[in-house]
Design an enzyme around this catalytic site. Sequence first.
Site, PDB file in Angstrom:
ATOM      1  N   HIS A  39       0.858  -1.187   0.000  1.00 29.28           N
ATOM      2  CA  HIS A  39       0.000   0.000   0.000  1.00 29.28           C
ATOM      3  C   HIS A  39       0.893   1.236   0.000  1.00 29.28           C
ATOM      4  CE1 HIS A  39      -3.787  -2.003   1.919  1.00 29.28           C
ATOM      5  NE2 HIS A  39      -3.276  -2.738   0.944  1.00 29.28           N
ATOM      6  N   GLU A  61       0.958   3.861   1.825  1.00 32.70           N
ATOM      7  CA  GLU A  61       1.456   4.230   3.154  1.00 32.70           C
ATOM      8  C   GLU A  61       2.616   3.342   3.589  1.00 32.70           C
ATOM      9  OE1 GLU A  61      -3.150   4.247   3.676  1.00 32.70           O
ATOM     10  OE2 GLU A  61      -1.682   3.334   2.326  1.00 32.70           O
ATOM     11  N   CYS A  73      -6.134   1.693   5.996  1.00 35.37           N
ATOM     12  CA  CYS A  73      -6.715   0.437   6.460  1.00 35.37           C
ATOM     13  C   CYS A  73      -6.085   0.065   7.807  1.00 35.37           C
ATOM     14  CB  CYS A  73      -6.470  -0.663   5.430  1.00 35.37           C
ATOM     15  SG  CYS A  73      -4.731  -1.170   5.288  1.00 35.37           S
ATOM     16  N   CYS A 126      -2.224  -0.470   7.600  1.00 35.70           N
ATOM     17  CA  CYS A 126      -1.474   0.786   7.493  1.00 35.70           C
ATOM     18  C   CYS A 126      -1.574   1.596   8.783  1.00 35.70           C
ATOM     19  CB  CYS A 126      -1.960   1.584   6.290  1.00 35.70           C
ATOM     20  SG  CYS A 126      -1.558   0.766   4.721  1.00 35.70           S
TER      21      CYS A 126
END
Length: 150
Positions: free
Chosen positions: A52, A54, A82, A85
């Site tokens: 992801h 992040e 999420c 993260c």
Amino acid sequence: MKRPDFMALALKEAEAAALRGEVPVGAVIASGGTVVAKAGNRTRELADPTAHAEMLAIRAACQALASERLTGHDLYVTLEPCAMCAGAISFARLRRLYFGAADEKGGAVVNGVRFFASPTCHHTPDIYPGMGESEASLILKDFFRERREA
């Protein structure tokens, strides 16, 4: 000298992710007026569900600073993080989290599990939702509309 618009940079990372066929999420980690790291989603490209925006930005910032902690640094991300993260944000000890669009399905900050409100959360950043929300939402809606119409 004018301070950079970090959310605008994150939106550019999201747009670049969309061009790669990735879900368009972008992230920037900054300290003061300086970008330390930036990234866009690369889960498909890297065949890595943890890639992801992040996570990639946190990894790059930690590597650049040779530290597992990002105390005093801020994260700008185009979509509400999420749970995975949010956990990484907490463990990295990021000072502030700015995010654009809320994610009712997968978000874990103001939606879902509300990770930072958990009594087991070790560190909670200052949280600023809604920065660049309309732009971030539009990028996501356009991306998924194009996929449905294809």
